[in-house]
Design a protein around this motif. Structure first.
Motif, PDB file in Angstrom:
ATOM      1  N   LEU A   1      -5.563   5.875  -1.359  1.00 43.15           N
ATOM      2  CA  LEU A   1      -4.514   5.313  -0.913  1.00 43.15           C
ATOM      3  C   LEU A   1      -4.592   3.734  -2.535  1.00 43.15           C
ATOM      4  O   LEU A   1      -5.163   3.507  -3.418  1.00 43.15           O
TER       5      LEU A   1
ATOM      6  N   THR B   1       0.461  -0.657  -0.233  1.00 45.38           N
ATOM      7  CA  THR B   1      -0.165   0.139  -0.348  1.00 45.38           C
ATOM      8  C   THR B   1       0.912   1.425  -0.164  1.00 45.38           C
ATOM      9  O   THR B   1       2.049   0.965   0.872  1.00 45.38           O
TER      10      THR B   1
ATOM     11  N   TRP C   1     -11.878  -5.068   4.482  1.00 41.29           N
ATOM     12  CA  TRP C   1     -10.651  -4.208   4.454  1.00 41.29           C
ATOM     13  C   TRP C   1     -10.628  -2.967   3.637  1.00 41.29           C
ATOM     14  O   TRP C   1     -10.185  -2.560   3.695  1.00 41.29           O
TER      15      TRP C   1
ATOM     16  N   GLN D   1     -10.729   0.943   3.596  1.00 44.92           N
ATOM     17  CA  GLN D   1     -10.055   1.746   2.883  1.00 44.92           C
ATOM     18  C   GLN D   1     -10.341   2.426   2.225  1.00 44.92           C
ATOM     19  O   GLN D   1     -10.088   3.598   1.971  1.00 44.92           O
TER      20      GLN D   1
ATOM     21  N   ASN E   1     -11.748   5.175   4.883  1.00 44.39           N
ATOM     22  CA  ASN E   1     -11.229   6.085   5.120  1.00 44.39           C
ATOM     23  C   ASN E   1     -10.338   7.234   4.169  1.00 44.39           C
ATOM     24  O   ASN E   1     -10.724   8.115   4.847  1.00 44.39           O
ATOM     25  N   TYR E   2     -10.340   6.623   3.298  1.00 40.12           N
ATOM     26  CA  TYR E   2      -9.627   7.419   2.369  1.00 40.12           C
ATOM     27  C   TYR E   2      -9.890   8.651   0.994  1.00 40.12           C
ATOM     28  O   TYR E   2      -9.709   9.034   0.888  1.00 40.12           O
TER      29      TYR E   2
ATOM     30  N   VAL F   1      -9.673   4.034  -3.422  1.00 47.03           N
ATOM     31  CA  VAL F   1      -8.463   2.771  -3.232  1.00 47.03           C
ATOM     32  C   VAL F   1      -8.040   2.805  -4.622  1.00 47.03           C
ATOM     33  O   VAL F   1      -9.287   2.466  -5.907  1.00 47.03           O
TER      34      VAL F   1
END
Length: 475
Positions: A29, A18, A52, A56, A59-60, A63
Motif C-alpha cells: 500500500l 493511498t 492506523w 495497514q 493487512n497489506y 506500506v
C-alpha cells in the motif's frame, strides 16, 4: 507542496492519499502526501496515526511511504521513530552493515557489492527472536536497471509449496550450521562469510560473545579452527511459523538465501527480467565456480542449511521453493525519500543486483518478538497411533476406542453413577456396538454403492455428508 513547519490541513488520515503499487498482489500500500510533504508533517502525522498505519502494515504486508521530504539518515530515523519509538540496534544477521553517522538505529542495508543479488528472506528468520517489522529508506535510487528491494508474501509461498515437499520440510525440519571467521572474507560470493564474528557482536572478547549468546537464548558457540578463532553454532529449527496476529502459516527460514545454488540462480533471474547480458555471463561463470567449490571441493556456506537429519537439500528442492518465490515477487523501483515498512512475519525482502554504484539504501528494525510459540509442530501419523496405543493388528477392533474420540468415556458405575450396568456388561455392549457399526459400514449391499461418489442417492460433495465420513472411516 509546503516544506515548512506550518502544517497545511489537519493530521487526519484524509490528509494523505493511498494507492496500490500492484493490483494483483495488493502489495504494498502506498501512502503519499495530499497537501503537505514536509518532514514535520510526516512525523506528526505518523505519531497521530500509529494504530492506523500498523493496521495497514498488517493487512497489506508492507506500506510504502512516498513523496515526503526525507533527505538523510537522521531524518529517516526521526520519521521511523515517530511510527515505532522502540527500535533495536542489535544485529545478529548475516550481512555486513555499518551504522549511518548521526543515527543510532539506522544501518546500511548491506555492505556487499551492489551487483550481488540478495535472495528473498524474512529478516533474521533463523533467530529465536527476529524483529517484528523492518523499515527501509532510500537516499539515492539506482539510475540503471535493477537495484530494487523486491517483496514477496511468504504466506503465499507456504500455501503454494508442493504437498510432498512441504511434508518433508515439516517432518525433517531444518538444521543450521553457522560459521564466522575472525576476519570477514573479501573475495567471495557468500555474503554471510563477509561478516566476522567481531563485527556481528561488536567485540573481540570471546567470553563476551558467549555471554551475549546466553542472554539472547542463542546456541552456545564453539571455537574451532587452527587458532580456535572461528565462531561456530549449530541448531535445529522449524521451516514454518504462524503469524503472531493472523495465525496464518508462513514460510520462515533462510533456505533460499543460503543454498549454494542461490547466487548463480538469482543472477539468471535478473537477466531474464532485465535482459542485461552482464547478468547472464556472471550467472554462467558463477555456476561453474559454485559447482567446483561446493560440489567437488565440498565447501560449505557461512550459514549452512540442511534437513534436520543432516541430509542435503537438493538443487531441485531449492529450485521448487525459488520458483514459487519469484512467481509471487513484487518489484518497486526506489525513489529518493521512500520509506518501506514491512511486516517481517509475513513479507520477505531481497535486493536485486545493479551496476549503479551510487545506490544508497538504509534500514532500521523494530524490537524482536519470540517466534518459538509460533512454530508448527509436526507429528507423524505413526506417532499419533503410537501415542494412543493403536497398532496395525488392533486398528479395526479399536475404531471406537475412547482414546480416539476425545471426551468419550466408557459407561460404567465407576464414572456414571446412574448406570445399572456392571463393568463387564458395559464393555460387552460397547464392543458389540463397534462390531455392528463396522459390519454395516463394510456391507456394500446395505450402503447400496452404485458408483464412486454416490451412496444410495446421497451426494459426497460436502465434507459434512455423514455417509462419506463413515465410508472414509472404514475404508
Amino acid at each position: 507542496m509546503s516544506t515548512s513547519s506550518t502544517f497545511i490541513g489537519s493530521l487526519d488520515v484524509d490528509n494523505v492519499t493511498t494507492s496500490l503499487l500492484d493490483e494483483k498482489s495488493k502489495l504494498p500500500l502506498i501512502i503519499s502526501p495530499r497537501l503537505d510533504d514536509s518532514l514535520e508533517f510526516l512525523c506528526h502525522w505518523l505519531v497521530a496515526n500509529r494504530p492506523w498505519v500498523d493496521e495497514q502494515i498488517l493487512n497489506y504486508g508492507a506500506v510504502l511511504i512516498r513523496g515526503f521530504q526525507v533527505n538523510d539518515a537522521p531524518e529517516f530515523e526521526r520519521a521511523i521513530q515517530s511510527l515505532q519509538p522502540s527500535l533495536s540496534d542489535s544485529y545478529r544477521g548475516t550481512s555486513p552493515r555499518s551504522v549511518f553517522a548521526g543515527t543510532k538505529y539506522t544501518f546500511s542495508a548491506a555492505d556487499a557489492p551492489v551487483n550481488y543479488p540478495i535472495a528473498q528472506h524474512c529478516e533474521m528468520s533463523f533467530l529465536d527472536s527476529p524483529p517484528k517489522q523492518l523499515y527501509f529508506g532510500c537516499l539515492q535510487e539506482s539510475r540503471t536497471g535493477g537495484g530494487e528491494t523486491a517483496l514477496c508474501d511468504f504466506r503465499s509461498v507456504a500455501e503454494q509449496l508442493d504437498g510432498s515437499l512441504r511434508k518433508k520440510f515439516e517432518s525433517k525440519k531444518l538444521q543450521y550450521r553457522r560459521r564466522h571467521y575472525n576476519e570477514g572474507e573479501k573475495w567471495t560470493t557468500d555474503v554471510g562469510s563477509m561478516l566476522s564474528w567481531r563485527q556481528m557482536f561488536g567485540t573481540s572478547d570471546k567470553s563476551k560473545v558467549e555471554e551475549l549468546c546466553r542472554e539472547e537464548g542463542a546456541p552456545q558457540p564453539q571455537w574451532i579452527g587452527q587458532n580456535n578463532d572461528t565462531f561456530y553454532q549449530d541448531w535445529q529449527d522449524e521451516p514454518f511459523v504462524r503469524h503472531p496476529v493472523t495465525n496464518e502459516v508462513v514460510w520462515f527460514n533462510h533456505l533460499q538465501v543460503f543454498h549454494w545454488s542461490t547466487f548463480p540462480c538469482e543472477l539468471w533471474y535478473a537477466f531474464c527480467r532485465l535482459h542485461d547480458v552482464r547478468f547472464l555471463f556472471r550467472s554462467i561463470f558463477f555456476w561453474v565456480i559454485s559447482i567446483i567449490k561446493y560440489v567437488f571441493l565440498g565447501h560449505r556456506m557461512a550459514l549452512d542449511l540442511r534437513f534436520g537429519d543432516g541430509t542435503d537439500i537438493s538443487v531441485s528442492e531449492a529450485n521448487q521453493v525459488r520458483k514459487i518465490i519469484h512467481k509471487n515477487m513484487v518489484f518497486s523501483s526506489w525513489q529518493k525519500g521512500d520509506i518501506m515498512c514491512i511486516d517481517n512475519f509475513s513479507v520477505s525482502h531481497g535486493r536485486q543486483p545493479t551496476y549503479d554504484l551510487g545506490r544508497k539504501i538504509l534500514v532500521a528494525w523494530s524490537t524482536p518478538i519470540n517466534k518459538r510459540s509460533l512454530q508448527l509442530p509436526y507429528i507423524e501419523e505413526e506417532d499419533i497411533a503410537e501415542e494412543v496405543g493403536l497398532t496395525k493388528e488392533s486398528e479395526d477392533a479399536m475404531i471406537f476406542d475412547d482414546k480416539l474420540v476425545p471426551g468419550a468415556v466408557i459407561a460404567t458405575p465407576d464414572c456414571t453413577p446412574v448406570s445399572t450396568l456392571t463393568r463387564a456388561e458395559s464393555e460387552d455392549l460397547r464392543d458389540s456396538f463397534a462390531l455392528s457399526m463396522e459390519k454395516i459400514a463394510r456391507n456394500d449391499s446395505f450402503l447400496n454403492v452404485s458408483a464412486r461418489g454416490s451412496v444410495g442417492g446421497c451426494h459426497k460433495r460436502n465434507k459434512s455428508c455423514p455417509v462419506q465420513h463413515m465410508d472414509e472411516l472404514f475404508a
